[in-house]
Write an enzyme that holds these catalytic residues in place. Structure first.
Site, PDB file in Angstrom:
ATOM      1  N   GLY A  44     105.666 -47.527 -91.633  1.00  0.00           N
ATOM      2  CA  GLY A  44     105.542 -46.675 -90.445  1.00  0.00           C
ATOM      3  C   GLY A  44     106.840 -46.310 -90.297  1.00  0.00           C
TER       4      GLY A  44
ATOM      5  N   GLY B  88     113.661 -45.673 -86.107  1.00  0.00           N
ATOM      6  CA  GLY B  88     113.634 -45.648 -87.550  1.00  0.00           C
ATOM      7  C   GLY B  88     112.390 -46.066 -88.260  1.00  0.00           C
ATOM      8  CE  LYS B  89     112.254 -42.258 -93.097  1.00  0.00           C
ATOM      9  NZ  LYS B  89     112.221 -41.536 -94.463  1.00  0.00           N
ATOM     10  CB  VAL B  90     108.715 -50.338 -90.089  1.00  0.00           C
ATOM     11  CG1 VAL B  90     108.533 -51.829 -90.479  1.00  0.00           C
ATOM     12  CG2 VAL B  90     109.364 -50.080 -88.554  1.00  0.00           C
TER      13      VAL B  90
ATOM     14  CE  LYS C 172     111.819 -51.836 -85.128  1.00  0.00           C
ATOM     15  NZ  LYS C 172     112.020 -51.932 -83.694  1.00  0.00           N
TER      16      LYS C 172
ATOM     17  CG  ASP D  43     107.440 -48.814 -75.492  1.00  0.00           C
ATOM     18  OD1 ASP D  43     106.647 -48.234 -74.821  1.00  0.00           O
ATOM     19  OD2 ASP D  43     107.916 -48.866 -76.442  1.00  0.00           O
TER      20      ASP D  43
END
Length: 650
Positions: free
Chosen positions: A346, A351-353, A368, A466
């Site tokens: 995802g 950033g991207k994981v 991550k 969050d």
């Protein structure tokens, strides 16, 4: 002839004994069975682990031992003594510890490192089929297992949560005051473990001397007969995690039905053997001077490089806490197959994981990869390293380590096999991703317990800031774990958090944040309330495609509450299969948490008591609750709601 009967003939029943004053192999002292990274040093010391992270080491006596009397099927008395030391990578931070172990096997297939000490894993932990006794010498406080400290001795049966434990120490005969003892001091420590079959009692005694004190530091009433099988293996297991230590065993004696022989510390090998030869001493001295000079040069070089990479104040803040990188960029690149798109789990604003598989341990991880181009990405990286790196709870996603390479920052987590909760809530009609009510209710309680830990049970108050379905991850058993601490803030219990900017996700933001910009535990509770409602209803807190009266989820549910039609909001995909009383409790708690007035919202401890049915909900939820999320806040949501549709996921 079968092996057990052969062993019975070779070793007379209940008189079995052995002693190791060195672990070097000889005819009278057979090799241990080693696996993992365990090894025997050149001078005969069993080294279970080194300071590598996330490793396991086992050293076991090679033959099984008959522990039960065939006539009574009861475990007989036994005794053991051994000398160990723990040398941490960082002077004040041991990790994770070692355990004297009696088990039906020498091969702990699937066992995990870190808090599991190389004995079990998250699935096997607590199962009676383990037939496991472990006396742990633990140097990391794990809140999941309710450890009392980061320097304790515990007795574990089939699980890593101790049935009883005490802080490490020892008694000197004639003195009733317990002497403090640091397990990871690097000193030789002798331990005696004695099981009295008549009293059904297990005693643990420690000392830094050769003679055994008359007073144990831990006495546990326990009958081991239901736990043990007839034949069992004895030995040692150890592991490391993000924090690491070298774990050594210098000598070991064992005896069935008799007291084990104590070991003379002076006769055991030492880690370092120094020669008295003057020439060799001068060579050693000069080598030390040269080494010290080289170290200073390296430190200066690292300092200069660090300063170029980041400002000195920030670098010292998180590197001091966690030390050098536990992972290399090369290792993580290999684990993720070069950050292949096929491994992508995802991506979002930070950033991207990626999914990864560590090349040595074959352990699944999530990586991550944060872009350094964004200032928010850098702040998130530092926040997660300094925050979640010190948090330990079964309902939080564990940070395993981190790395950086040029302009890239990387965080390494436990891999959550079932991804994020939002993919299940908003999975349309995919039958494989429609959670049952029982699964949803369990996830809700999992997250509530994790949030209580953050707010009240850790050493400081942690504001997540969050909380949302996308930040709740599900493991292989669909247990909920709270993730993504990039926006988290810490402050001391009883104090007030500093005023800060408004951060979070629209629909989960408490109304007072838009006025004061000051987060509190009650603003986290508001977001948790929104999460409860969306899990029950299967829709987002703000649904831009809905009719005006259904745009804001909490408003719509309040309308149904007033009309006496509250169950109509339940996710239609459940097809009416749910526990009505549990659903009503969750909806009402969600409404209480979503109150416009922060003072009316319950704390997380109250929320858990409501969810567990320990206290009844108030019949009237309160006038301030009835006016929740009104006026200008709704206008604000209507104005900015379309931005929610821009979120990307894979």
């Amino acid at each position: 002839m079968s092996l057990p009967w052969l062993l019975l003939l070779l070793h007379p029943i209940f008189s079995y004994s052995f002693i190791y004053n060195t672990f070097k192999s000889n005819h009278h002292n057979p090799n241990l069975t080693l696996n993992g990274i365990a090894d025997i040093t050149s001078n005969g010391i069993l080294k279970l682990t080194n300071v590598s992270t996330h490793t396991i080491g086992h050293g076991f006596y090679p033959d099984p031992i008959l522990f039960k009397n065939p006539d009574t099927n009861k475990v007989v008395s036994f005794s053991t003594a051994f000398v160990f030391s723990i040398v941490p990578r960082y002077r004040k931070l041991g990790g994770h510890g070692l355990a004297f172990t009696i088990a039906p096997t020498k091969d702990f297939i699937g066992a995990q490192p870190s808090q599991y000490l190389g004995l079990v894993n998250v699935t096997l932990n607590g199962k009676a089929s383990n037939h496991l006794l472990a006396v742990e010498f633990d140097t990391v406080q794990d809140f999941e297992f309710r450890d009392i400290s980061d320097n304790h001795v515990g007795v574990n049966i089939n699980r890593m949560k101790s049935v009883n434990s005490t802080n490490a120490g020892f008694f000197i005969d004639g003195n009733s005051t317990k002497q403090d003892l640091c397990l990871h001091s690097g000193k030789k420590i002798q331990a005696w473990i004695d099981y009295d079959a008549d009293k059904h009692q297990l005693d643990v005694t420690l000392s830094i001397y050769s003679n055994k004190p008359s007073t144990p530091i831990l006495s546990v009433p326990v009958d081991l007969s239901p736990t043990f099988q007839d034949y069992m293996y004895v030995g040692f297991s150890s592991s490391t995690g993000v924090l690491a230590s070298s774990h050594y065993v210098y000598g070991w004696s064992f005896n069935m039905n008799e007291k084990a022989e104590s070991l003379d510390l002076d006769l055991l090998p030492s880690l370092f053997q120094f020669k008295t030869n003057k020439k060799r001493f001068r060579i050693w001295f000069m080598a030390s001077i040269i080494s010290a000079f080289c170290i200073i040069v390296i430190i200066v070089a690292v300092y200069v490089t660090t300063k170029k990479f980041n400002n000195t104040e920030v670098a010292e803040y998180w590197e001091h806490d966690l030390g050098p990188h536990p992972y290399s960029y090369k290792e993580l690149k290999e684990a993720t197959k070069g950050f292949s798109h096929k491994m992508l789990l995802g991506f979002g604003g930070s950033g991207k994981v990626y999914k990864g598989v560590l090349p040595d341990s074959k352990m699944d991880i999530a990586v991550k990869r944060i872009s350094r181009q964004s200032k928010h990405g850098e702040k998130e990286f530092l926040s997660e390293v300094s925050t979640i790196g010190r948090l330990r709870h079964r309902n939080l996603v564990q940070l395993l380590g981190w790395a950086r390479n040029k302009g890239e920052l990387l965080l390494v987590y436990d891999f959550m096999a079932n991804g994020s909760l939002d993919k299940y809530i908003y999975s349309s009609n995919n039958p494989k991703k429609i959670l049952t009510w029982d699964q949803r209710f369990k996830i809700i309680k999992d997250v509530s317990v994790g949030l209580l830990y953050l707010h009240e049970e850790w050493e400081q108050t942690v504001l997540h800031r969050d909380i949302k379905a996308g930040n709740v991850l599900l493991d292989s058993e669909l247990k909920g774990r709270l993730a993504d601490f990039g926006l988290a803030k810490l402050y001391d219990h009883g104090s007030n958090p500093i005023t800060t900017g408004v951060v979070g996700t629209l629909g989960y933001l408490a109304p007072e944040l838009t006025r004061t910009g000051k987060p509190t535990t009650r603003s986290d509770v508001y977001a948790f309330g929104a999460l409860l409602l969306e899990v029950v209803c299967g829709r987002r807190p703000v649904e831009v495609k809905a009719s005006p009266e259904e745009l804001v989820l909490v408003d719509w549910i309040w309308d149904k509450w007033r009309e006496g039609r509250l169950l109509e909001v339940v996710d239609a995909r459940l097809q009416g299969v749910f526990n009505k009383s549990e659903v009503m409790v969750v909806l009402k708690v969600g409404l209480m948490c979503s109150s416009d007035e922060a003072s009316v919202r319950p704390c997380m401890r109250q929320v858990i008591r409501y969810l567990e049915g320990k206290v009844p909900l108030p019949e009237k939820l309160g006038p301030s609750c009835d006016d929740a999320v009104k006026g200008g806040f709704v206008v604000e949501i209507k104005e900015f709601a379309p931005s929610l549709m821009k979120m990307k996921s894979v």
